[in-house]
Design a protein around this motif. Structure first.
Motif, PDB file in Angstrom:
ATOM      1  N   ASP A 169      -5.805 -21.074 -17.582  1.00 34.63           N
ATOM      2  CA  ASP A 169      -5.823 -20.240 -16.371  1.00 34.63           C
ATOM      3  C   ASP A 169      -6.301 -21.098 -15.211  1.00 34.63           C
ATOM      4  OD1 ASP A 169      -6.567 -18.038 -14.418  1.00 34.63           O
ATOM      5  OD2 ASP A 169      -6.073 -16.805 -16.147  1.00 34.63           O
ATOM      6  N   ASP A 170      -5.869 -20.742 -13.997  1.00 34.54           N
ATOM      7  CA  ASP A 170      -6.342 -21.460 -12.816  1.00 34.54           C
ATOM      8  C   ASP A 170      -7.645 -20.885 -12.284  1.00 34.54           C
ATOM      9  OD1 ASP A 170      -4.887 -19.147 -12.058  1.00 34.54           O
ATOM     10  OD2 ASP A 170      -4.638 -19.927 -10.028  1.00 34.54           O
ATOM     11  N   THR A 171      -8.130 -19.791 -12.870  1.00 36.81           N
ATOM     12  CA  THR A 171      -9.405 -19.181 -12.478  1.00 36.81           C
ATOM     13  C   THR A 171     -10.433 -19.461 -13.565  1.00 36.81           C
ATOM     14  OG1 THR A 171      -8.268 -17.431 -11.253  1.00 36.81           O
ATOM     15  CG2 THR A 171     -10.557 -17.015 -11.890  1.00 36.81           C
ATOM     16  N   VAL A 172     -11.465 -20.222 -13.220  1.00 38.77           N
ATOM     17  CA  VAL A 172     -12.409 -20.668 -14.241  1.00 38.77           C
ATOM     18  C   VAL A 172     -13.167 -19.499 -14.861  1.00 38.77           C
ATOM     19  CG1 VAL A 172     -14.341 -21.112 -12.645  1.00 38.77           C
ATOM     20  CG2 VAL A 172     -14.132 -22.440 -14.766  1.00 38.77           C
ATOM     21  N   ALA A 173     -13.398 -18.429 -14.108  1.00 42.10           N
ATOM     22  CA  ALA A 173     -14.101 -17.269 -14.669  1.00 42.10           C
ATOM     23  C   ALA A 173     -13.328 -16.676 -15.841  1.00 42.10           C
ATOM     24  CB  ALA A 173     -14.322 -16.210 -13.592  1.00 42.10           C
ATOM     25  N   TYR A 174     -12.006 -16.792 -15.801  1.00 45.46           N
ATOM     26  CA  TYR A 174     -11.191 -16.224 -16.877  1.00 45.46           C
ATOM     27  C   TYR A 174     -11.175 -17.138 -18.104  1.00 45.46           C
ATOM     28  CZ  TYR A 174      -9.600 -13.139 -13.108  1.00 45.46           C
ATOM     29  OH  TYR A 174      -9.549 -12.248 -12.073  1.00 45.46           O
ATOM     30  N   THR A 175     -11.165 -18.445 -17.891  1.00 47.13           N
ATOM     31  CA  THR A 175     -11.261 -19.336 -19.056  1.00 47.13           C
ATOM     32  C   THR A 175     -12.636 -19.203 -19.699  1.00 47.13           C
ATOM     33  OG1 THR A 175     -11.921 -21.239 -17.678  1.00 47.13           O
ATOM     34  CG2 THR A 175      -9.570 -20.975 -18.141  1.00 47.13           C
ATOM     35  N   GLU A 176     -13.659 -18.985 -18.896  1.00 48.97           N
ATOM     36  CA  GLU A 176     -15.001 -18.784 -19.453  1.00 48.97           C
ATOM     37  C   GLU A 176     -15.067 -17.485 -20.253  1.00 48.97           C
ATOM     38  OE1 GLU A 176     -17.531 -21.203 -15.998  1.00 48.97           O
ATOM     39  OE2 GLU A 176     -17.432 -19.015 -15.962  1.00 48.97           O
ATOM     40  N   ALA A 177     -14.395 -16.439 -19.769  1.00 50.84           N
ATOM     41  CA  ALA A 177     -14.361 -15.175 -20.506  1.00 50.84           C
ATOM     42  C   ALA A 177     -13.671 -15.362 -21.852  1.00 50.84           C
ATOM     43  CB  ALA A 177     -13.636 -14.112 -19.681  1.00 50.84           C
ATOM     44  N   ALA A 178     -12.590 -16.139 -21.858  1.00 47.74           N
ATOM     45  CA  ALA A 178     -11.880 -16.408 -23.110  1.00 47.74           C
ATOM     46  C   ALA A 178     -12.766 -17.191 -24.077  1.00 47.74           C
ATOM     47  CB  ALA A 178     -10.602 -17.189 -22.822  1.00 47.74           C
ATOM     48  N   GLU A 179     -13.501 -18.152 -23.544  1.00 46.60           N
ATOM     49  CA  GLU A 179     -14.363 -18.978 -24.394  1.00 46.60           C
ATOM     50  C   GLU A 179     -15.466 -18.155 -25.050  1.00 46.60           C
ATOM     51  OE1 GLU A 179     -15.433 -21.920 -21.537  1.00 46.60           O
ATOM     52  OE2 GLU A 179     -13.703 -23.218 -22.007  1.00 46.60           O
ATOM     53  N   LYS A 180     -15.932 -17.121 -24.370  1.00 49.52           N
ATOM     54  CA  LYS A 180     -16.959 -16.257 -24.960  1.00 49.52           C
ATOM     55  C   LYS A 180     -16.433 -15.531 -26.198  1.00 49.52           C
ATOM     56  CE  LYS A 180     -19.561 -15.435 -20.688  1.00 49.52           C
ATOM     57  NZ  LYS A 180     -19.922 -14.431 -19.647  1.00 49.52           N
ATOM     58  N   LEU A 181     -15.122 -15.378 -26.282  1.00 50.56           N
ATOM     59  CA  LEU A 181     -14.505 -14.722 -27.431  1.00 50.56           C
ATOM     60  C   LEU A 181     -14.133 -15.718 -28.527  1.00 50.56           C
ATOM     61  CD1 LEU A 181     -12.138 -12.268 -25.522  1.00 50.56           C
ATOM     62  CD2 LEU A 181     -14.348 -11.729 -26.566  1.00 50.56           C
ATOM     63  N   GLY A 182     -14.328 -17.005 -28.252  1.00 53.93           N
ATOM     64  CA  GLY A 182     -13.996 -18.025 -29.241  1.00 53.93           C
ATOM     65  C   GLY A 182     -12.672 -18.715 -29.005  1.00 53.93           C
ATOM     66  N   ILE A 183     -12.003 -18.390 -27.900  1.00 56.16           N
ATOM     67  CA  ILE A 183     -10.749 -19.045 -27.535  1.00 56.16           C
ATOM     68  C   ILE A 183     -11.079 -20.332 -26.773  1.00 56.16           C
ATOM     69  CG2 ILE A 183      -8.592 -18.812 -26.229  1.00 56.16           C
ATOM     70  CD1 ILE A 183      -8.999 -15.729 -26.442  1.00 56.16           C
ATOM     71  N   THR A 184     -10.375 -21.411 -27.056  1.00 56.19           N
ATOM     72  CA  THR A 184     -10.565 -22.654 -26.303  1.00 56.19           C
ATOM     73  C   THR A 184      -9.969 -22.489 -24.910  1.00 56.19           C
ATOM     74  OG1 THR A 184     -10.465 -24.004 -28.301  1.00 56.19           O
ATOM     75  CG2 THR A 184     -10.048 -25.126 -26.212  1.00 56.19           C
ATOM     76  N   GLY A 185     -10.762 -22.736 -23.871  1.00 55.52           N
ATOM     77  CA  GLY A 185     -10.303 -22.569 -22.495  1.00 55.52           C
ATOM     78  C   GLY A 185      -9.947 -23.885 -21.837  1.00 55.52           C
ATOM     79  N   VAL A 186      -8.865 -23.883 -21.069  1.00 53.24           N
ATOM     80  CA  VAL A 186      -8.469 -25.037 -20.256  1.00 53.24           C
ATOM     81  C   VAL A 186      -8.282 -24.540 -18.833  1.00 53.24           C
ATOM     82  CG1 VAL A 186      -6.718 -26.790 -19.817  1.00 53.24           C
ATOM     83  CG2 VAL A 186      -7.350 -26.233 -22.175  1.00 53.24           C
ATOM     84  N   HIS A 187      -9.104 -25.056 -17.923  1.00 50.20           N
ATOM     85  CA  HIS A 187      -9.006 -24.666 -16.510  1.00 50.20           C
ATOM     86  C   HIS A 187      -7.945 -25.527 -15.841  1.00 50.20           C
ATOM     87  CE1 HIS A 187     -10.970 -24.523 -12.275  1.00 50.20           C
ATOM     88  NE2 HIS A 187     -10.022 -23.614 -12.401  1.00 50.20           N
ATOM     89  N   ASN A 188      -6.844 -24.904 -15.423  1.00 48.78           N
ATOM     90  CA  ASN A 188      -5.752 -25.648 -14.803  1.00 48.78           C
ATOM     91  C   ASN A 188      -6.063 -25.928 -13.338  1.00 48.78           C
ATOM     92  OD1 ASN A 188      -3.049 -26.736 -14.489  1.00 48.78           O
ATOM     93  ND2 ASN A 188      -2.593 -24.886 -13.336  1.00 48.78           N
ATOM     94  N   GLN A 189      -6.251 -27.196 -13.030  1.00 49.11           N
ATOM     95  CA  GLN A 189      -6.419 -27.626 -11.639  1.00 49.11           C
ATOM     96  C   GLN A 189      -5.330 -28.608 -11.234  1.00 49.11           C
ATOM     97  OE1 GLN A 189     -10.826 -28.085 -10.496  1.00 49.11           O
ATOM     98  NE2 GLN A 189     -10.854 -28.484 -12.704  1.00 49.11           N
ATOM     99  N   ASP A 190      -4.814 -29.329 -12.211  1.00 48.64           N
ATOM    100  CA  ASP A 190      -3.738 -30.287 -11.986  1.00 48.64           C
ATOM    101  C   ASP A 190      -2.799 -30.212 -13.179  1.00 48.64           C
ATOM    102  OD1 ASP A 190      -2.788 -33.298 -12.737  1.00 48.64           O
ATOM    103  OD2 ASP A 190      -2.760 -32.987 -10.577  1.00 48.64           O
ATOM    104  N   PRO A 191      -1.514 -29.894 -12.955  1.00 54.21           N
ATOM    105  CA  PRO A 191      -0.605 -29.706 -14.085  1.00 54.21           C
ATOM    106  C   PRO A 191      -0.531 -30.900 -15.034  1.00 54.21           C
ATOM    107  CG  PRO A 191       0.388 -28.839 -12.089  1.00 54.21           C
ATOM    108  CD  PRO A 191      -0.868 -29.545 -11.667  1.00 54.21           C
ATOM    109  N   LYS A 192      -0.514 -32.113 -14.508  1.00 52.56           N
ATOM    110  CA  LYS A 192      -0.445 -33.290 -15.377  1.00 52.56           C
ATOM    111  C   LYS A 192      -1.665 -33.371 -16.283  1.00 52.56           C
ATOM    112  CE  LYS A 192       2.429 -36.275 -12.446  1.00 52.56           C
ATOM    113  NZ  LYS A 192       2.483 -37.549 -11.677  1.00 52.56           N
ATOM    114  N   GLU A 193      -2.844 -33.111 -15.715  1.00 49.71           N
ATOM    115  CA  GLU A 193      -4.066 -33.158 -16.513  1.00 49.71           C
ATOM    116  C   GLU A 193      -4.083 -32.037 -17.547  1.00 49.71           C
ATOM    117  OE1 GLU A 193      -7.395 -33.078 -13.874  1.00 49.71           O
ATOM    118  OE2 GLU A 193      -6.888 -35.018 -12.959  1.00 49.71           O
ATOM    119  N   THR A 194      -3.562 -30.873 -17.171  1.00 46.57           N
ATOM    120  CA  THR A 194      -3.516 -29.753 -18.106  1.00 46.57           C
ATOM    121  C   THR A 194      -2.590 -30.061 -19.274  1.00 46.57           C
ATOM    122  OG1 THR A 194      -4.047 -28.131 -16.401  1.00 46.57           O
ATOM    123  CG2 THR A 194      -2.920 -27.311 -18.364  1.00 46.57           C
TER     124      THR A 194
END
Length: 209
Positions: A169-194
């Motif tokens: 997700d491009d919103t870090v609050a949402y990747t953090e919410a996913a991580e609290k459930l045990g999902i690995t989060g990736v914060h998209n800031q640059d498509p190549k890096e993602t």
């Protein structure tokens, strides 16, 4: 990584599309609004935050949101959501990476907060139902990210557990919410890096696969 993930969950706007902020800034320039007017009116104002959250949950229509936002910004409400995001374009690096992941046997799903589906449809032309295994649009479930239930619905539809999935997700609050459930989060800031991060996590070169 010994146990590779089996599922990839992707946000839509700002992940499978070009970034949202430049589109909003371009809209402000076209309308003669001061830079940051949309952010101030819709994401810093309590009523603006409430109605936008209600839109994402399907509690108000896009037309109702357009009317409210038009008054807040002092612009015409006519197809306002479509005008705000009119400069969004597909993000080929992540669309291609998602296709590569599916070819590699990875389940790929969309989990997106809705902006309403009419009169303007953010998802038009992206063939989500054909190209992805599961599509979860928030308003269809009367929820919105970061509600844990929305992530849980997505996992159930995928038939996978939280620790088997990666969420982008491009919103870090949402990747953090996913991580609290045990999902690995990736914060998209640059498509190549993602894409590089996802390739590492899945053990597949998603840039060329």
């Amino acid at each position: 990584m010994s146990n590779r993930p089996k599922g990839l969950i992707l946000d839509f706007g700002g992940v499978l599309t070009t970034p949202l902020l430049p589109a909003v800034l371009a809209f402000e320039r076209r309308e003669g609004l001061p830079q940051g007017a949309c952010l101030t009116a819709l994401y810093k104002d309590d009523e603006g935050v409430r109605i936008t959250s209600d839109l994402e949950r399907g509690a108000v229509s896009q037309t109702e949101w357009n009317e409210f936002a038009g008054k807040m910004l002092g612009v015409s409400p006519e197809n306002l959501m479509g005008r705000i995001f009119g400069d969004l374009r597909p993000e080929p690096l992540l669309i291609d990476a998602a296709a590569a992941a599916r070819r590699a046997g990875i389940k790929v799903s969309i989990l997106s907060n809705s902006v309403g589906l009419a009169p303007w449809d953010l998802y038009d032309g992206y063939e989500l139902e054909r190209l992805y295994d599961v599509v979860v649009i928030s308003e269809h479930h009367l929820l919105r990210k970061p509600d844990p239930e929305l992530f849980e619905i997505t996992l159930k539809l995928m038939g996978l557990s939280a620790d088997e999935c990666v969420f982008v997700d491009d919103t870090v609050a949402y990747t953090e919410a996913a991580e609290k459930l045990g999902i690995t989060g990736v914060h998209n800031q640059d498509p190549k890096e993602t894409v590089a991060a996802l390739s590492e996590l899945f053990g597949v070169d998603l840039a060329t696969a």
